[in-house]
Write a protein that holds these residues in place. Sequence first.
Motif, short mmCIF file in Angstrom:
data_model
loop_
_atom_site.label_atom_id
_atom_site.label_comp_id
_atom_site.label_asym_id
_atom_site.label_seq_id
_atom_site.Cartn_x
_atom_site.Cartn_y
_atom_site.Cartn_z
N TYR A 178 0.82 -1.30 -0.04
CA TYR A 178 0.13 0.00 0.05
C TYR A 178 0.94 1.26 0.00
O TYR A 178 0.71 2.29 -0.61
CB TYR A 178 -1.03 -0.02 1.29
N THR A 179 1.89 1.30 0.79
CA THR A 179 2.80 2.57 1.15
C THR A 179 3.42 2.81 -0.42
O THR A 179 3.59 3.85 -0.89
CB THR A 179 3.77 2.24 1.90
N ILE A 180 4.07 1.45 -0.87
CA ILE A 180 4.84 1.87 -2.20
C ILE A 180 4.14 2.09 -3.30
O ILE A 180 4.35 3.20 -4.08
CB ILE A 180 5.76 0.32 -2.62
N GLN A 181 2.73 1.65 -3.47
CA GLN A 181 1.72 2.08 -4.54
C GLN A 181 1.52 3.37 -4.47
O GLN A 181 1.54 4.35 -5.51
CB GLN A 181 0.54 1.12 -4.30
N ASN A 182 1.21 3.84 -3.22
CA ASN A 182 0.96 5.32 -2.87
C ASN A 182 1.96 6.39 -3.28
O ASN A 182 2.01 7.37 -3.77
CB ASN A 182 0.20 5.54 -1.54
N ILE A 183 3.09 5.87 -3.09
CA ILE A 183 4.37 6.71 -3.19
C ILE A 183 4.48 6.87 -4.78
O ILE A 183 4.64 7.83 -5.36
CB ILE A 183 5.83 6.05 -2.68
N PHE A 184 4.34 5.70 -5.50
CA PHE A 184 4.47 5.71 -6.93
C PHE A 184 3.20 6.54 -7.60
O PHE A 184 3.53 7.52 -8.41
CB PHE A 184 4.54 4.46 -7.47
N LYS A 185 2.20 6.23 -7.05
CA LYS A 185 0.97 7.13 -7.51
C LYS A 185 0.96 8.46 -7.40
O LYS A 185 0.41 9.32 -8.18
CB LYS A 185 -0.41 6.45 -6.98
N SER A 186 1.59 8.96 -6.30
CA SER A 186 1.74 10.24 -5.90
C SER A 186 2.61 10.92 -6.91
O SER A 186 2.28 12.53 -7.18
CB SER A 186 2.05 10.67 -4.46
#
Length: 104
Positions: A31-39
């Motif tokens: 979840y954290t890594i997906q949100n970093i990339f998505k941001s």
Amino acid sequence: MATVIWSERAISDSEGIYDYIARDSLLYAQYTIQNIFKSTERLQLFPNAGRFLPEFPNTPYRELIMGNYRIIYRYDEAKDKVMIVTVLHGSRLLKEDIFDNSIA
């Protein structure tokens, strides 16, 4: 539309973040890594969206904040290219060595 490129350092930082969080929760790590990339996706349309670095205000580097993490990047307007330089936890000190070889 700007091209977003992740430096080797930023990818390595993301892997380290994932590994650290995954010790406790694989799901939260994903979840954290997906949100970093998505941001960072919004930088394609708005490459100057982030704020200048408070520690180094007279440099071309900017940051996005995603949760507890700082995503440091630089926009090269002439090449219409955004280079993600590093990703680090907000509690870590930002050092000048991030500026070495940070734009392709």
